[in-house]
Design an enzyme around this catalytic site. Sequence first.
Site, short mmCIF file in Angstrom:
data_model
loop_
_atom_site.label_atom_id
_atom_site.label_comp_id
_atom_site.label_asym_id
_atom_site.label_seq_id
_atom_site.Cartn_x
_atom_site.Cartn_y
_atom_site.Cartn_z
N LYS A 146 79.61 37.84 -14.02
CA LYS A 146 80.77 38.64 -13.64
C LYS A 146 82.03 37.79 -13.71
O LYS A 146 81.97 36.57 -13.54
CB LYS A 146 80.58 39.19 -12.22
CG LYS A 146 79.40 40.14 -12.09
CD LYS A 146 79.26 40.65 -10.66
CE LYS A 146 78.09 41.63 -10.56
NZ LYS A 146 77.93 42.15 -9.17
N HIS A 162 61.84 42.39 -27.75
CA HIS A 162 60.56 42.93 -28.22
C HIS A 162 60.46 44.36 -27.73
O HIS A 162 60.13 44.63 -26.58
CB HIS A 162 59.38 42.10 -27.69
CG HIS A 162 59.16 40.84 -28.45
ND1 HIS A 162 58.35 40.76 -29.56
CD2 HIS A 162 59.68 39.61 -28.27
CE1 HIS A 162 58.36 39.52 -30.02
NE2 HIS A 162 59.16 38.81 -29.26
N ALA A 183 77.54 27.65 -15.58
CA ALA A 183 76.14 27.26 -15.73
C ALA A 183 75.20 28.27 -15.09
O ALA A 183 75.53 28.90 -14.08
CB ALA A 183 75.93 25.88 -15.10
#
Length: 213
Positions: free
Chosen positions: A207, A136, A187
């Site tokens: 990373k 946005h 995860a």
Amino acid sequence: MNRTLIPFTIYTIGKYVYKIQSISINRKIIESGRKFIQILYSGYYASQLKSVGLQFRLGYPVKFIYGAQYICIGNFFTSFPQLRLEAIKTETKTPHIIIGDNVSMGYNCQINCIDKIVIGNNVLFGSNIFITDHFHGASNIDETYISPNKRALYSKGPVVIDDNVWIGQNVSVMPNVVIGEGCIIGANSVVTHDIPAFSIAAGCPAKIIKRMK
């Protein structure tokens, strides 16, 4: 039947089929009912897509699929419940969501697109995955005086996820990112930059923690 009544009718039938699980009846009958609802449900949404391949299966229920005419999905697509696909046409851009063959999505996956999001073949998603090619606003000082929900949607660039990628639970993939072939994304990661092929990446921001090739 009025097209607006179809989702409601499917939902109603599905609700009662799933309630039957609490009744002690033959498991095969329950499973047959589930498969019937899934095929009916999937067929309804498939009919709206720009293109769709063989054995398109959606887990019940779907949150919503918006802008289906801008979405192409290949063969053997499966998703668990609560899938959300959103292709939004703006004044300056026409969206394209392109999903390859043998793609599987876990529970509560969400893809939001105003530009282009491409997912290759044989890609596995965990649950609660979020992929977007836009924000946005363009994050400049002038826009800080505008309510975020009133800022124009802005894309920094497309998202590309190459073949044979595995994305773990609760991962977010941000705009203008390429995840290379064979990557594994750990995860709870937030992917903000390109990840080269055959890498394992994790963290916020993600990373590289290992190169496999």
